[in-house]
Design a protein around this motif. Structure first.
Motif, short mmCIF file in Angstrom:
data_model
loop_
_atom_site.label_atom_id
_atom_site.label_comp_id
_atom_site.label_asym_id
_atom_site.label_seq_id
_atom_site.Cartn_x
_atom_site.Cartn_y
_atom_site.Cartn_z
N CYS A 68 35.82 43.10 43.52
CA CYS A 68 37.04 42.48 44.03
C CYS A 68 36.86 40.97 44.08
O CYS A 68 35.77 40.47 44.42
CB CYS A 68 37.33 43.05 45.42
N HIS A 70 38.13 38.94 46.20
CA HIS A 70 38.14 38.39 47.56
C HIS A 70 36.71 38.23 48.06
O HIS A 70 36.16 37.13 48.03
CB HIS A 70 38.96 39.34 48.47
N ARG A 71 36.08 39.33 48.46
CA ARG A 71 34.68 39.22 48.92
C ARG A 71 33.80 40.26 48.23
O ARG A 71 32.84 40.74 48.78
CB ARG A 71 34.63 39.28 50.43
N VAL A 73 33.80 43.37 47.10
CA VAL A 73 33.56 44.81 47.29
C VAL A 73 33.69 45.52 45.94
O VAL A 73 34.47 45.11 45.06
CB VAL A 73 34.55 45.37 48.33
N CYS A 87 41.87 47.26 46.46
CA CYS A 87 40.54 47.20 47.08
C CYS A 87 40.59 47.88 48.46
O CYS A 87 41.54 47.70 49.22
CB CYS A 87 40.12 45.73 47.21
N TYR A 89 38.87 47.27 51.06
CA TYR A 89 38.46 46.46 52.21
C TYR A 89 39.64 45.77 52.88
O TYR A 89 39.91 45.96 54.05
CB TYR A 89 37.41 45.45 51.73
N HIS A 90 40.41 44.97 52.09
CA HIS A 90 41.55 44.27 52.67
C HIS A 90 42.81 44.46 51.83
O HIS A 90 43.78 43.73 51.98
CB HIS A 90 41.25 42.77 52.81
N GLY A 91 42.72 45.40 50.89
CA GLY A 91 43.95 45.83 50.20
C GLY A 91 44.42 44.97 49.04
O GLY A 91 45.53 45.17 48.54
N TRP A 92 43.61 44.04 48.58
CA TRP A 92 44.05 43.27 47.41
C TRP A 92 44.21 44.22 46.23
O TRP A 92 43.40 45.14 46.03
CB TRP A 92 43.02 42.18 47.06
S1 FES Z 1 36.89 42.41 49.52
FE1 FES Z 1 38.50 43.24 48.41
S2 FES Z 1 40.25 42.81 49.55
FE2 FES Z 1 38.66 41.93 50.68
#
Ligand code: FES
Ligand SMILES: [Fe+2]
Length: 452
Positions: A68, A70-71, A73, A87, A89-92
């Motif tokens: 992902c 974002h961070r 995952v 994703c 983790y935070h839904g991206w």
């Molecule tokens: S790590 Fe994927 S949305 Fe945050």
């Protein structure tokens, strides 16, 4: 002789390497579609890249980067969404081009997503396989190889991860003589060692071990012929060496760069795809079809089934008592990447030398910006079906006894091929028996007509 540098040129598959750039010019099978029915998110390792293949809720199949944006995952834990993979983790959410199309916990006015793309590659389905193209630019046409599109056929896909470089597997397709030892003497030795020779190979006229051993009689030399798709090769038999007459026995066909078309036997036809996962692992697909002649009914499953072809038993010991297992052990036991600078090639390696030259030439074509062989840009060039070799002409049916033991799987020889692990084994054996019966009826009828 192959130098260490030249060996690397031919075998490396990562982006930016000469061999890797060549292999990126082709569509490669990445998984059976049936796997996405079991779990719509699947890991893929292809040409040194870690990727995630998914099918979203709209039915679109995508192949995107593993992490992902974002961070980072791992998207293997992603949730299939209406238009992409989300994703956990935070839904991206990412669409099939790898573009981030949603950051649900950010402000509705956020434009952050526009800056995030984790990479995506084109995919297409054919014959129950998902194919991917990692080459960038306009993808060529996905080749409609005959086995993938042949009608009125049962099909099943065998898969094995082989712990060695793809070229070791593919060089096997340029090596006709190995059959005499690997599938002959070695096969016989293993069956004898394991006390199976009587049960499995009592008929020397049909069992593969004995027919392979007999293949030495009259053998003189190997010939190789390049053509527009790859390398054909034959073993040549001469009266001087004890053959009844001069004969060229043509073997499986090496389709450039990484496909082998294993000769048809009766109703069974096979293509093997040696897909480089990275420099030291190959995803090996054995794609088998069993084509029914007119007048014989079949009911193929809606989704082409797949199965694992094992290289080791439950105790981790190599399996050696079927033909493909013997080939596979020959490939991986050479080492992760065989050091070709240490080889001693003989005259029987002629077709392998030819293939290596072809590989080098095609790498050079790519280095100069051209399309290598078997990259197709125009539908007119290939038509609806691209014939492998030997040809399966539509409607052409070569009787069930043609082609040796593989036409006789239903007579007990199913144990000698990877088909024994396939989910369709019972259907295949039943089909072969019905084809035999059909043929017997047809033969009787024609005899009756002749005698009247
Ligand atoms: S790590 Fe994927 S949305 Fe945050
Ligand atoms: Fe073989």
């Amino acid at each position: 002789m192959t130098t260490i540098e030249h060996n690397e040129r031919l075998t490396q598959v990562s982006k930016g390497t000469p061999g890797g750039e060549l292999m990126r010019r082709y569509w490669h099978p990445i998984l059976p579609v049936g796997k996405l029915d079991e779990n719509p998110v699947q890991e893929v390792r292809l040409l040194g890249e870690d990727l995630v293949c998914y099918r979203d809720l709209s039915g679109t199949i995508g192949l995107i980067g593993k992490n992902c944006g974002h961070r980072l995952v791992n998207m293997i834990f992603g949730i299939p969404a209406e238009n992409g993979l989300r994703c956990p983790y935070h839904g991206w959410c990412y669409d099939e081009s790898g573009q981030c199309v949603g950051t649900p916990l950010e402000s509705p006015n956020s434009v952050l997503k526009n800056r995030v793309n984790i990479g995506g590659y084109p995919v297409q389905e054919m014959g129950g396989l998902v194919f991917a193209y990692l080459g960038g630019g306009e993808p060529p046409i996905l080749p409609p190889w005959d086995v993938l599109v042949q009608p009125n056929s049962l099909r099943q896909i065998g898969q094995t991860i082989i712990p060695c470089n793809w070229l070791q597997c593919q060089e096997n397709a340029s090596d006709p003589v190995h059959s005499i030892y690997l599938h002959g003497h070695f096969f016989k030795y293993i069956l004898e060692r394991d006390g199976l020779i009587e049960e499995r190979a009592s008929d020397p006229s049909t069992h593969r071990a004995w027919t392979s051993i007999a293949g030495v009689k009259g053998f003189d030399h190997v010939i190789a012929k390049r053509d527009e798709r790859g390398v054909q090769k034959a073993m040549v038999y001469t009266p001087e060496r004890g053959a009844d007459a001069y004969q060229e026995r043509w073997h499986s066909y090496m389709i450039f760069p990484n496909i082998a078309r294993v000769g048809g036997a009766g109703i069974r036809f096979e293509m093997q795809f040696r897909v480089p996962m990275d420099d030291t692992h190959t995803m090996h697909y054995v794609y088998d079809i069993y084509t029914a002649p007119d007048g014989v009914e079949i009911n193929p499953p809606e989704v082409v089934p797949y199965y694992d072809i094992p290289i080791a038993d439950e105790e981790g010991k190599p399996i050696l008592d079927f033909v493909l297992a013997q080939d596979m052990v020959a490939w991986w036991s050479q080492g992760p990447v065989v050091d070709r600078s240490k080889e001693h090639l003989g005259a029987t390696d002629l077709a392998i030398i030819d293939f290596r030259e072809m590989l080098d030439e095609q790498i050079t074509i790519v280095e100069r910006g051209g399309d290598p062989m078997n990259v197709f840009r125009s539908r007119e060039e290939i038509g609806d079906v691209l014939e492998g070799s030997p040809k399966i002409a539509s409607g052409e049916f070569r009787g069930p006894r043609w082609g040796g033991s593989r036409a006789l799987l239903h007579k007990g020889y199913w144990r000698d091929d990877a088909d024994r692990h396939g989910p369709l084994l019972d259907d295949v054996l039943s089909l072969m028996q019905r084809v035999d019966d059909h043929h017997a009826v047809a033969t009787t009828k024609s005899a009756e007509v002749t005698s009247h």
